[in-house]
Design a protein around this motif. Structure first.
Motif, PDB file in Angstrom:
ATOM      1  N   ASN A 130       0.816  -1.297  -0.066  1.00  0.00           N
ATOM      2  CA  ASN A 130       0.126   0.220   0.077  1.00  0.00           C
ATOM      3  C   ASN A 130       0.928   1.196   0.026  1.00  0.00           C
ATOM      4  O   ASN A 130       0.193   2.415   0.001  1.00  0.00           O
ATOM      5  N   GLY A 131       2.028   1.257   0.078  1.00  0.00           N
ATOM      6  CA  GLY A 131       3.011   2.195   0.017  1.00  0.00           C
ATOM      7  C   GLY A 131       2.872   3.013   1.516  1.00  0.00           C
ATOM      8  O   GLY A 131       3.939   4.198   1.528  1.00  0.00           O
ATOM      9  N   LYS A 132       2.379   2.525   2.441  1.00  0.00           N
ATOM     10  CA  LYS A 132       2.603   3.292   3.769  1.00  0.00           C
ATOM     11  C   LYS A 132       2.115   2.193   4.774  1.00  0.00           C
ATOM     12  O   LYS A 132       1.402   1.201   4.544  1.00  0.00           O
ATOM     13  N   ARG A 133       2.573   2.299   5.871  1.00  0.00           N
ATOM     14  CA  ARG A 133       2.163   1.317   7.113  1.00  0.00           C
ATOM     15  C   ARG A 133       0.862   1.891   7.853  1.00  0.00           C
ATOM     16  O   ARG A 133       0.324   3.035   7.309  1.00  0.00           O
ATOM     17  N   PRO A 134       0.292   0.921   8.276  1.00  0.00           N
ATOM     18  CA  PRO A 134      -1.060   1.401   9.176  1.00  0.00           C
ATOM     19  C   PRO A 134      -0.688   2.504  10.006  1.00  0.00           C
ATOM     20  O   PRO A 134       0.305   2.433  10.694  1.00  0.00           O
ATOM     21  N   GLN A 135      -1.574   3.603  10.072  1.00  0.00           N
ATOM     22  CA  GLN A 135      -1.331   4.688  10.644  1.00  0.00           C
ATOM     23  C   GLN A 135      -2.348   4.840  12.072  1.00  0.00           C
ATOM     24  O   GLN A 135      -3.691   4.362  11.944  1.00  0.00           O
ATOM     25  N   ILE A 136      -1.801   5.647  13.044  1.00  0.00           N
ATOM     26  CA  ILE A 136      -2.887   5.871  14.211  1.00  0.00           C
ATOM     27  C   ILE A 136      -2.301   7.559  14.618  1.00  0.00           C
ATOM     28  O   ILE A 136      -1.185   7.942  14.544  1.00  0.00           O
ATOM     29  N   PHE A 137      -3.494   8.309  14.481  1.00  0.00           N
ATOM     30  CA  PHE A 137      -3.237   9.443  14.891  1.00  0.00           C
ATOM     31  C   PHE A 137      -3.224   9.817  16.123  1.00  0.00           C
ATOM     32  O   PHE A 137      -4.169   9.404  17.036  1.00  0.00           O
ATOM     33  N   SER A 138      -2.051  10.495  16.729  1.00  0.00           N
ATOM     34  CA  SER A 138      -1.991  10.938  18.074  1.00  0.00           C
ATOM     35  C   SER A 138      -2.758  12.231  18.477  1.00  0.00           C
ATOM     36  O   SER A 138      -2.257  13.351  18.147  1.00  0.00           O
ATOM     37  N   ALA A 139      -3.995  12.039  19.242  1.00  0.00           N
ATOM     38  CA  ALA A 139      -4.679  13.261  19.441  1.00  0.00           C
ATOM     39  C   ALA A 139      -4.172  13.800  20.710  1.00  0.00           C
ATOM     40  O   ALA A 139      -4.706  13.646  21.844  1.00  0.00           O
ATOM     41  N   ASN A 140      -3.018  14.556  20.760  1.00  0.00           N
ATOM     42  CA  ASN A 140      -2.409  15.197  21.799  1.00  0.00           C
ATOM     43  C   ASN A 140      -3.300  16.457  22.398  1.00  0.00           C
ATOM     44  O   ASN A 140      -3.484  17.303  21.655  1.00  0.00           O
ATOM     45  N   MET A 141      -3.795  16.467  23.555  1.00  0.00           N
ATOM     46  CA  MET A 141      -4.596  17.593  24.038  1.00  0.00           C
ATOM     47  C   MET A 141      -3.805  18.260  25.272  1.00  0.00           C
ATOM     48  O   MET A 141      -3.281  17.928  26.000  1.00  0.00           O
ATOM     49  N   GLY A 142      -3.813  19.685  24.932  1.00  0.00           N
ATOM     50  CA  GLY A 142      -3.394  20.470  25.841  1.00  0.00           C
ATOM     51  C   GLY A 142      -2.009  20.824  25.781  1.00  0.00           C
ATOM     52  O   GLY A 142      -1.230  20.496  24.636  1.00  0.00           O
ATOM     53  N   PRO A 143      -1.249  21.678  26.682  1.00  0.00           N
ATOM     54  CA  PRO A 143       0.182  21.957  26.594  1.00  0.00           C
ATOM     55  C   PRO A 143       1.209  20.621  26.595  1.00  0.00           C
ATOM     56  O   PRO A 143       0.523  19.449  26.964  1.00  0.00           O
ATOM     57  N   VAL A 144       2.102  20.678  25.915  1.00  0.00           N
ATOM     58  CA  VAL A 144       3.105  19.524  26.175  1.00  0.00           C
ATOM     59  C   VAL A 144       3.351  18.848  27.152  1.00  0.00           C
ATOM     60  O   VAL A 144       3.646  17.760  27.397  1.00  0.00           O
ATOM     61  N   ALA A 145       3.471  19.618  28.371  1.00  0.00           N
ATOM     62  CA  ALA A 145       3.562  19.054  29.535  1.00  0.00           C
ATOM     63  C   ALA A 145       2.606  18.242  30.004  1.00  0.00           C
ATOM     64  O   ALA A 145       2.801  17.290  30.786  1.00  0.00           O
TER      65      ALA A 145
END
Length: 700
Positions: free
Chosen positions: A569-584
């Motif tokens: 398929n030309g790419k790996r299976p993907q998972i979106f990282s739903a990062n919420m709030g500040p990086v800390a």
């Protein structure tokens, strides 16, 4: 110049164990000491957090002196202090000319003996013209079928100076005869010839699941070989007790020892029935033991094995109770992914072997799991032992583990566990009976189950595979040999030999039958022809083979599926990282999630975080992913978990995962759209398999 001497006790007075224990329990604030600080091996041995003089084994010097009974500390008073350990490297390249180049390179690089692994056709007792032999020819070993082939593989090797150890499977008689014929061709006197025929029919039965004779006859043949070898070759051993099939399938250290002892006892009985004394019979056995990466347990395993073997031989009335041990890094700890970590695994195993006092060591190339090694990996493998020995001087102290309260206790505990299991197997009729009844397989399966569970949950992590995977690593790949061409060449060459189509004259077992096999080999007969002459019928005795599995195998299978998906398929299976709030707030769990999902071959789509549900849903839609994992802190989850999950579902996510333990919020968050939760001690392997099946990456 001051005359006062520094005493550490002046500033750090001794502390009684109970005082220390009381202080620790106070710090634990009610958490049980045994649950928090006492660890447990898969044998069921408790490991205390600290050992003191009170833990010294009872009795006067219970482990004896080096070279003295019960030989826990080794059978030689000076061990390897003067001579060093024997570095015995494996050779299994099917192309004999290439194999010869590799052998000479190893010998020039410091290797002191050779382990020659013959191909699967030979190990199963098949002849080149057998109908079922074709797919086994050249598989997993040298394509050496006659004394001329051995000549090719060992060209320019000084046979009088190098031990030659064989891995011939069921064909131990024909291959031993062929090696003896080679020695005679080179006028190597019987007193000078050095090596190990390594006849081990029970190991072959366990590993391959079949023998070309019934097992009892194979054991009797082994005893005949041992009796002949004892009288003919004073520097050669005939018998091996190799526990690698059990170790590679997940056996514990105690099981490994027990299976070795039960096998050895069955072999001792056969050899004494063949007229050998108990001392001569025991002297013909070389134990081959695989070691893992739990170095303290590996050291204890070697010491405990000597203790149990000495106990057995003493009960049999033997005057000498020493044990010859050849160690090898176990296949089960080696990985295909991130193979350079195998350098550490092999180093730990070799370290344990040297500290444990083995007689010979096989050091595994780091790319072993990926196929045949190259010159670089072979050099690193042999240098691992050479550096530990010649620069770290690990062999300069006899039994450096001796006197350690921890290791002495661990040795004793493992020995007792092994002895109890050995008695159980003997009570069931011995090792052969236990293999036929599947008792051995059942014992290993039961022992491996908790380890498999820990691997699945990453309580026992595998660096580079289940922990800290790198999807962008460059795989170590070597062009495989052209087996088809080599196979065709060998078959054509032997088909053209005079008399190759004539059935060999049968050799009747009795006085002089093994020398008759040697004469056959000298006249040019192949190993398969000698096998037919002594009545081999491949597959005559069969069992379900002991199935081996590397610890990393379940996760490596997921990575294989991901690789295949990417190629298609030309790419790996993907998972979106739903990062919420500040990086800390999201960084810790986003890092955990990345590590978690990349272990299954998923590509993580990362970002710098989002302030609200709308923003994360829009980014998810733009990413094209089908799965999202919400990453943030418990503090922000209280307000964001439900709206973010609902927004992701509305944006088309077919699977929403939340990083963190839900606790009492599980029902509410699931109602909002969360499908799965990932957290420390969850079933990592099961979760990854389910996700890959849902994405149709892994077959259902």
């Amino acid at each position: 110049m001051t005359e006062t001497s520094f005493k550490i006790s002046d500033d750090f007075p001794p502390v009684e164990y109970q005082t220390w224990r009381d202080s620790v329990e106070a710090d634990l604030k009610g958490v049980p000491f045994e649950r928090k600080l006492v660890s447990h091996t898969y044998e069921g041995v408790d490991i205390q957090p600290v050992y003191t003089l009170a833990d010294q084994l009872a009795g006067y010097d219970p482990t004896g002196f080096p070279g003295a009974a019960p030989l826990v500390r080794g059978s030689r008073p000076l061990g390897h202090v003067l001579s060093g350990v024997d570095l015995r490297q494996e050779h299994a390249h099917p192309d004999l000319k290439v194999c010869n180049e590799v052998i000479l390179g190893d010998l020039q690089g410091g290797v002191t003996s050779l382990q020659l692994r013959l191909d699967r056709a030979t190990r199963c007792g098949a002849d080149l013209d057998d109908a079922d032999a074709a797919p086994m020819i050249g598989d997993d070993g040298m394509m050496a079928y006659s004394v001329d082939d051995f000549e090719t593989a060992l060209k320019d090797v000084q046979l009088s100076l190098v031990d030659l150890a064989l891995d011939a499977g069921a064909s131990f008689i024909p291959v031993a005869a062929t090696l003896a014929a080679l020695w005679q061709r080179h006028e190597i006197s019987p007193e000078t010839a050095r090596g190990a025929f390594n006849a081990d029919p029970l190991k072959t039965l366990a590993e391959e699941g079949l023998l070309p004779t019934d097992a009892k006859s194979a054991i009797a043949d082994m005893a005949s070989l041992a009796a002949w070898t004892s009288k003919t070759f004073p520097k050669v051993t005939a018998v091996s007790v190799d526990t690698s099939p059990y170790h590679d399938s997940g056996a514990t250290a105690a099981e490994d020892i027990a299976f070795a002892m039960s096998t050895a006892v069955q072999y001792l009985r056969a050899m004494t029935d063949a007229g050998m004394s108990i001392d001569d019979a025991a002297d013909q056995i070389l134990f081959r033991m695989s070691l893992g990466t739990h170095h303290f347990l590996a050291i204890a395993k070697l010491r405990a094995a000597r203790q149990v073997w000495a106990r057995i031989l003493s009960a049999c009335g033997a005057k000498k109770v020493g044990m010859k041990i050849h160690s090898r890094t176990g296949n089960r700890v080696m990985t295909q992914r991130d193979p350079y970590v195998n350098l550490l695994r092999n180093s730990v195993s070799a370290f344990a072997a040297l500290i444990g006092g083995v007689d010979s060591i096989t050091s595994i190339p780091f790319d072993h799991a990926a196929g045949l090694p190259d010159a670089f990996s072979r050099r690193i493998a042999r240098n691992t032992v050479l550096i530990l020995q010649e620069e770290s001087h690990l062999h300069r102290v006899m039994d450096p583990a001796g006197g350690s309260w921890f290791l002495e206790n661990l040795t004793s505990d493992v020995a007792e566990k092994a002895w109890d299991l050995f008695q159980e197997i003997e009570g069931q009729g011995g090792m052969l009976s236990a293999l036929h009844s599947n008792l051995i397989a059942d014992l290993i399966d039961n022992a491996y189950a908790p380890r498999a569970k820990d691997i699945a949950k990453r309580r026992e992590g595998i660096t580079g595979v289940s922990e800290f995977p790198n999807l962008r690593e460059e795989s170590v790949q070597h062009p495989p040999p052209d087996i088809a061409s080599l196979r065709t060449s060998v078959q054509q060459r032997y088909a053209a030999e005079p008399g190759s189509q004539s059935p060999p004259k049968p050799i009747t077992r009795g006085e002089g039958w093994i020398p008759a096999c040697v004469e056959m080999a000298k006249s040019g007969a192949t190993i398969g022809q000698i096998g037919k002459a002594i009545g081999f019928e491949p597959g005559k005795d069969t069992i379900n083979p002991i199935e081996s599995h590397a610890f990393a195998q379940p996760f490596e299978e997921l990575r294989d599926a991901s690789d295949a998906w990417m190629e298609a398929n030309g790419k790996r299976p993907q998972i979106f990282s739903a990062n919420m709030g500040p990086v800390a707030h999201f960084n810790a769990r986003a890092t955990y999630a990345k590590n978690f999902f990349e272990a299954g071959g998923f590509e993580m789509l990362e970002n710098k975080g989002f302030a609200d549900a709308g923003a994360v849903a829009a980014a998810f839609t733009e990413s094209g992913a089908q799965v999202a994992v919400i990453c943030s802190s418990d503090k922000l989850y209280a307000d964001l978990a439900e709206p973010v999950a609902a927004a992701l579902k509305a944006a088309g996510a077919n699977k929403v995962i939340l990083a963190g333990h839900p606790g009492e919020n599980e029902a509410a968050w699931k109602s909002a759209g969360v499908d799965e939760f990932i957290y420390i001690k969850c079933d990592v392997l099961g979760t990854l398999r389910k996700l890959l099946r849902d994405q149709e990456v892994l077959a259902s």
